[in-house]
Write a protein that holds these residues in place. Structure first.
Motif, PDB file in Angstrom:
ATOM      1  N   GLY A 146      37.818  55.536  49.176  1.00 16.15           N
ATOM      2  CA  GLY A 146      37.259  54.286  48.662  1.00 16.15           C
ATOM      3  C   GLY A 146      38.251  53.155  48.566  1.00 16.15           C
ATOM      4  O   GLY A 146      37.936  52.012  48.897  1.00 16.15           O
ATOM      5  N   HIS A 147      39.469  53.472  48.076  1.00 15.70           N
ATOM      6  CA  HIS A 147      40.412  52.373  47.869  1.00 15.70           C
ATOM      7  C   HIS A 147      41.858  52.818  47.975  1.00 15.70           C
ATOM      8  O   HIS A 147      42.181  53.999  47.902  1.00 15.70           O
ATOM      9  N   VAL A 148      42.688  51.802  48.148  1.00 17.94           N
ATOM     10  CA  VAL A 148      44.128  51.973  48.229  1.00 17.94           C
ATOM     11  C   VAL A 148      44.741  50.994  47.232  1.00 17.94           C
ATOM     12  O   VAL A 148      44.264  49.865  47.098  1.00 17.94           O
ATOM     13  N   VAL A 149      45.771  51.429  46.531  1.00 17.66           N
ATOM     14  CA  VAL A 149      46.425  50.560  45.557  1.00 17.66           C
ATOM     15  C   VAL A 149      47.850  50.281  46.029  1.00 17.66           C
ATOM     16  O   VAL A 149      48.618  51.198  46.299  1.00 17.66           O
ATOM     17  N   LEU A 150      48.151  48.993  46.132  1.00 18.79           N
ATOM     18  CA  LEU A 150      49.421  48.557  46.693  1.00 18.79           C
ATOM     19  C   LEU A 150      50.223  47.788  45.659  1.00 18.79           C
ATOM     20  O   LEU A 150      49.672  46.926  44.972  1.00 18.79           O
ATOM     21  N   HIS A 187      33.402  48.036  43.910  1.00 13.80           N
ATOM     22  CA  HIS A 187      34.131  47.063  43.098  1.00 13.80           C
ATOM     23  C   HIS A 187      35.512  46.742  43.670  1.00 13.80           C
ATOM     24  O   HIS A 187      35.957  45.605  43.670  1.00 13.80           O
ATOM     25  N   HIS A 188      36.226  47.773  44.137  1.00 13.15           N
ATOM     26  CA  HIS A 188      37.506  47.473  44.791  1.00 13.15           C
ATOM     27  C   HIS A 188      37.806  48.453  45.908  1.00 13.15           C
ATOM     28  O   HIS A 188      37.526  49.636  45.816  1.00 13.15           O
ATOM     29  N   ASN A 189      38.349  47.881  46.964  1.00 16.17           N
ATOM     30  CA  ASN A 189      38.850  48.665  48.097  1.00 16.17           C
ATOM     31  C   ASN A 189      40.369  48.563  48.182  1.00 16.17           C
ATOM     32  O   ASN A 189      41.021  49.428  48.761  1.00 16.17           O
ATOM     33  N   HIS A 201      50.734  52.831  45.577  1.00 15.51           N
ATOM     34  CA  HIS A 201      50.644  53.538  44.305  1.00 15.51           C
ATOM     35  C   HIS A 201      49.700  54.729  44.402  1.00 15.51           C
ATOM     36  O   HIS A 201      50.079  55.844  44.082  1.00 15.51           O
ATOM     37  N   HIS A 202      48.459  54.506  44.833  1.00 20.11           N
ATOM     38  CA  HIS A 202      47.548  55.647  44.995  1.00 20.11           C
ATOM     39  C   HIS A 202      46.417  55.360  45.964  1.00 20.11           C
ATOM     40  O   HIS A 202      46.169  54.215  46.335  1.00 20.11           O
ATOM     41  N   THR A 203      45.777  56.460  46.357  1.00 24.22           N
ATOM     42  CA  THR A 203      44.530  56.379  47.108  1.00 24.22           C
ATOM     43  C   THR A 203      43.421  56.889  46.195  1.00 24.22           C
ATOM     44  O   THR A 203      43.650  57.776  45.361  1.00 24.22           O
ATOM     45  N   TRP A 243      40.492  60.759  37.631  1.00 21.32           N
ATOM     46  CA  TRP A 243      41.511  61.786  37.321  1.00 21.32           C
ATOM     47  C   TRP A 243      42.564  61.671  38.415  1.00 21.32           C
ATOM     48  O   TRP A 243      42.243  61.787  39.597  1.00 21.32           O
ATOM     49  N   TYR A 244      43.789  61.376  37.992  1.00 18.05           N
ATOM     50  CA  TYR A 244      44.881  61.155  38.956  1.00 18.05           C
ATOM     51  C   TYR A 244      45.766  62.385  39.061  1.00 18.05           C
ATOM     52  O   TYR A 244      46.141  62.997  38.049  1.00 18.05           O
ATOM     53  N   LEU A 245      46.106  62.686  40.289  1.00 17.90           N
ATOM     54  CA  LEU A 245      47.017  63.780  40.618  1.00 17.90           C
ATOM     55  C   LEU A 245      48.165  63.187  41.425  1.00 17.90           C
ATOM     56  O   LEU A 245      48.164  61.998  41.730  1.00 17.90           O
ATOM     57  N   VAL A 253      47.024  60.301  43.727  1.00 16.73           N
ATOM     58  CA  VAL A 253      45.767  60.472  44.441  1.00 16.73           C
ATOM     59  C   VAL A 253      44.682  60.701  43.395  1.00 16.73           C
ATOM     60  O   VAL A 253      44.883  61.426  42.425  1.00 16.73           O
ATOM     61  N   GLU A 254      43.565  60.019  43.559  1.00 18.03           N
ATOM     62  CA  GLU A 254      42.545  59.945  42.505  1.00 18.03           C
ATOM     63  C   GLU A 254      41.197  60.455  43.001  1.00 18.03           C
ATOM     64  O   GLU A 254      40.733  60.054  44.070  1.00 18.03           O
ATOM     65  N   TYR A 255      40.595  61.334  42.207  1.00 16.83           N
ATOM     66  CA  TYR A 255      39.159  61.587  42.366  1.00 16.83           C
ATOM     67  C   TYR A 255      38.453  60.545  41.497  1.00 16.83           C
ATOM     68  O   TYR A 255      38.820  60.378  40.322  1.00 16.83           O
TER      69      TYR A 255
HETATM   70 FE   LIG Z   1      42.047  53.974  41.691  1.00 17.26          FE
END
Ligand SMILES: [Fe+2]
Length: 298
Positions: A146-150, A187-189, A201-203, A243-245, A253-255
């Motif tokens: 769904g999204h990537v955090v930069l 809401h965010h990609n 930071h995460h996917t 939930w972040y792993l 990486v987030e579910y």
């Molecule tokens: Fe996220």
């Protein structure tokens, strides 16, 4: 909207085999040659070997050739690098240099999930039955990326690239923290973090519902307790359960499930928000200050 979501990322990691095994356990389908797929997005992750973890490329889906031309014209005005093919446009995010490609691709078709049957006070949707989540015995399989955090050391420039160049829309901003941007109905990609280091930071990987968030994270933590980072919680911004792993290369990486869905005709107005957390414990220090990024201040 011309764009319709993140199609794929290429992630550089120093330990391709171990990281690949991790993403397979996370629920992605191995497609060979270090490529991994989701149930509905198909091939969405490619791992390549790099000395340090590094996001190499984000591929974004577009509807048609005229969308590529319009993006190309805007990128020229921003002085961004540009290479046009008949079905794709190649550029680079100007601060980090991360490759960005926009490619004509079919939209991800999502099968409608079964409506949740919740017993609420005075409203019982599930009389005489246990919750169906207990009968899910197979592994959790993300529906899509769904999204990537930069993190960007010049968030103003990165924001202009995504919004004024590629055509993303701002959904919410947290002053001094970052901007949540979308190129689809989610809401965010891309969430752009103001940072002093350029990094990923995460996917975020979409699963069916909160039960799948819990089932997936529990499975991964039983496999290796060190992967747990932060969860369960619910973000105020985007509304999603999370939930972040952490993968073996250090990427979070987030579910996630139940994110806000923005339809243009309802006219979502970008909000200036003060907090990102709806409920849940505070994130650990290492979540905002990844240990492998010396000098990073989240
Ligand atoms: Fe996220």
């Amino acid at each position: 909207m011309a764009l319709h979501g993140i199609s794929r990322i290429i992630l550089g990691v120093p330990n391709v085999e171990t990281t690949g095994e991790y993403y397979e356990a996370f629920g992605l389908a191995p497609l060979g040659e270090h490529r991994f797929g989701t149930v509905e997005g198909g091939h969405q992750l490619t791992l390549v070997e790099t000395p340090k973890r590094q996001l190499k490329e984000i591929c974004i889906g577009a509807d048609a050739a005229e969308d590529l031309l319009a993006i190309g014209e805007r990128l020229v005005r921003l002085d961004a690098p540009l290479r046009l093919e008949s079905d794709a446009l190649h550029t680079a995010e100007p601060v980090s240099g991360t490759a960005i490609s926009v490619r004509i691709a079919p939209r991800i078709e999502q099968r409608a999930a079964a409506a949740p049957r919740l017993n609420l006070p005075g409203r019982y949707a599930r009389p005489n039955e246990r919750i169906d989540a207990f009968y899910r015995t197979g592994p959790v399989k993300p529906r899509k990326l769904g999204h990537v955090v930069l993190g960007s050391s010049n968030a103003k420039v990165t924001r202009a690239f995504f919004i004024d160049g590629l055509g993303f829309k701002a959904s919410d901003t947290v002053n001094g923290v970052g901007t949540f941007m979308r190129c689809s109905t989610e809401h965010h990609n891309v969430f752009l973090l103001e940072s002093n280091v350029d990094f990923m930071h995460h996917t975020g990987w979409q699963v069916e519902d909160v039960d799948e968030v819990g089932r997936g994270a529990t499975h991964m933590i039983k496999r290796n307790g060190e992967t747990h980072v932060w969860g369960l919680g619910r973000h105020y911004i985007g509304s999603n359960f999370f939930w972040y792993l952490q993968d073996p290369a250090g990427n979070f990486v987030e579910y996630y499930a139940d994110m806000d869905h923005i339809e243009e005709h309802f006219g979502w107005v970008e909000g200036i928000q003060k907090t990102g957390l709806g409920w849940g414990l505070k994130p650990p220090h290492t979540f905002t200050n990844p240990m492998d990024l010396a000098g990073f201040e989240g």
